[in-house]
Design an enzyme around this catalytic site. Sequence first.
Site, PDB file in Angstrom:
ATOM      1  N   HIS A 177       0.899  -1.218   0.113  1.00 19.00           N
ATOM      2  CA  HIS A 177      -0.055   0.123   0.005  1.00 19.00           C
ATOM      3  C   HIS A 177       0.866   1.230   0.013  1.00 19.00           C
ATOM      4  O   HIS A 177       0.556   2.003   0.665  1.00 19.00           O
ATOM      5  CB  HIS A 177      -0.945   0.003   1.240  1.00 19.00           C
ATOM      6  CG  HIS A 177      -1.983  -1.003   1.252  1.00 19.00           C
ATOM      7  ND1 HIS A 177      -2.746  -1.352   2.302  1.00 19.00           N
ATOM      8  CD2 HIS A 177      -2.438  -1.831   0.331  1.00 19.00           C
ATOM      9  CE1 HIS A 177      -3.574  -2.300   1.918  1.00 19.00           C
ATOM     10  NE2 HIS A 177      -3.299  -2.635   0.722  1.00 19.00           N
ATOM     11  N   ASN A 208      -7.000   0.619   3.224  1.00 15.16           N
ATOM     12  CA  ASN A 208      -6.572   0.309   1.812  1.00 15.16           C
ATOM     13  C   ASN A 208      -7.022   1.370   0.913  1.00 15.16           C
ATOM     14  O   ASN A 208      -7.747   2.484   1.017  1.00 15.16           O
ATOM     15  CB  ASN A 208      -7.581  -1.117   1.617  1.00 15.16           C
ATOM     16  CG  ASN A 208      -7.491  -2.023   2.521  1.00 15.16           C
ATOM     17  OD1 ASN A 208      -8.118  -1.984   3.473  1.00 15.16           O
ATOM     18  ND2 ASN A 208      -7.108  -3.117   2.186  1.00 15.16           N
TER      19      ASN A 208
END
Length: 597
Positions: free
Chosen positions: A523, A566
């Site tokens: 990420h 996320n």
Amino acid sequence: MPPIRLDDDFIREKLRQFQTSPQTLASQPHIKVVDVFIAGSGPIGAGFARTILEHGATDKSTELKVLMADIGAQDGPGIGVHQKNTIKYQKDIDAFVNVIKGALQKVSVPPSDTYIPTLGGDGWTPSVNETLIFQGNNPNQDPRVNLKDAAVTRTVGGMATHWTCACPIPNDEETKENPIKKDELKILLDRASKLLNVHDDQYDSSIRHTIVKKWLTDNLPTARNVRNLRLGVKRREDNPAYVTWTGTDTVFGKTLEDPRFELWQESRVTSLHHLPNDKKVVLAKVRKLATDEDVLVFAKAFVIASGAVGTPQILSNSTDLRLPESLGHYLCEQSISFCQIVLKTEAIKYISPNPESDFAKKHPELAKKVKEHETTYPLDPLPIPFDDPEPQVTIPYEPLTPWHTQIHRDAFSYGDVGPRSDSRIVVDLRFFGKQDIHRDNRVYFGPLSSSNKAGNSDTVNIWQAGVTDIYGMPQATFEVKRSDDDRRRDQRMMEDMTHTANILGAYLPGSEPQFMNPGLALHITGTTRIGTDATTSVADPSSKVHGYENLWVGGNGCIPDSTACNPTLTSLAIALKAAESIIKYLEPTPPGAPKKF
């Protein structure tokens, strides 16, 4: 015939021709002329393409042409389809772990100790002062500041071919650096949710989901707000036992059928070029990997959406562009604490088909499923049907608990249960911690820096400066450190995870609480961050690169904040605003105004 390699002299000649008569280029060999060129076929690139073409279908831009290039191949029968939609993997989620492992390629791998002192006979081995460099290894990488497990997926569709599809709405603290106004960002997030087919109710029919959610709700303070995890997923209408996970094909929609759209696979975007003293990019140099031939793509607008590492890599390799100094800096990556638990006996005993039980009174439809399972499989000691959907629960990010949580049973590159326990009673806990923003945290693509030289001779250092990745692009090197505040926050996160785990059950042996390797979250953000200040950002709020009229960036690298959730949903929301900027740029030129192309 040898492959066609278009060198700098050839590019300069085509730039000269463009300056004098751009119309003559279209018919020349090794030249492609389009309106929009997009590098990267993940969900962000797909969002750009779909938005631009849908606009073109409703106005006068009927001849609009969009070309997309991706370094990867189409690995499945459908373009960008999530591979977990295969029934085999929905029946055996642990088997999907190997799919993820096969898809990921690590970004920066330092050389290992390859001296073999026990090698007998006349076998060759490096001397004590030499380091063996395997293809793709990075002799520049200091392991102490590496994101060891940072990886990329080089395939048509990108990581959306195997991602978890988690799409939480970011907390206000996770968007405070974002230059897009809050009201506008909320609308963009809603639009992005629709493109990603996000739902939060597709697991309400799950016994395990119901039990996990109940146990957490009953044992955590109300303020923790236990809720369903938002996911890009929809139950199949033909058979609700299975789901359709969102892939890049979902974002593309009908774009893949549009004759104005073209997708090149196994095509490496090497560099961008512009005319001297001009603020417009003119062409992209693309290498067709199968034939090792170069093509020059001329376009009106360019979008680089090749990931938080791939995008700055392409831009850094575009050596004649004048790019912001922030490129590659302000890198943030999330920490992960992880464990797996086996649901406690009390929770399993609560699941009962007895009409007088609390479970049956509150969930009669689920109790009916339990009864049917017990009748069909009287020897099964578990009251959970074999096809019962997995739990998908979250405890949202809050200022007092600034981490994102996923309490579920899913496939990652780690955490397969194997024969250790019945997967029906195993629950994964993944807590994602944010990293504070520091300019010096970065990925770069040049020679050795003064801070990570390994003490080798100058001759070796000069040689190492030319190291490339396995695709021939400048090798990415990380310099990333977590601060004392980051570490303290991580410790609090671990304490919260272990408390939550103990509510649910006992640790699965081999999956006790642990921090995962840096970079494993996949990420990375900030490397092409958007902002209003050209000294601290790479692009403006519309993702247009500072100093250029027709160059946009897209992807997780555009996120300017320290986040724990996320990033895909936020990245797509930012990209939708960018696509609107491109649409406006491509609008017909008013009479008397200079032409854009």
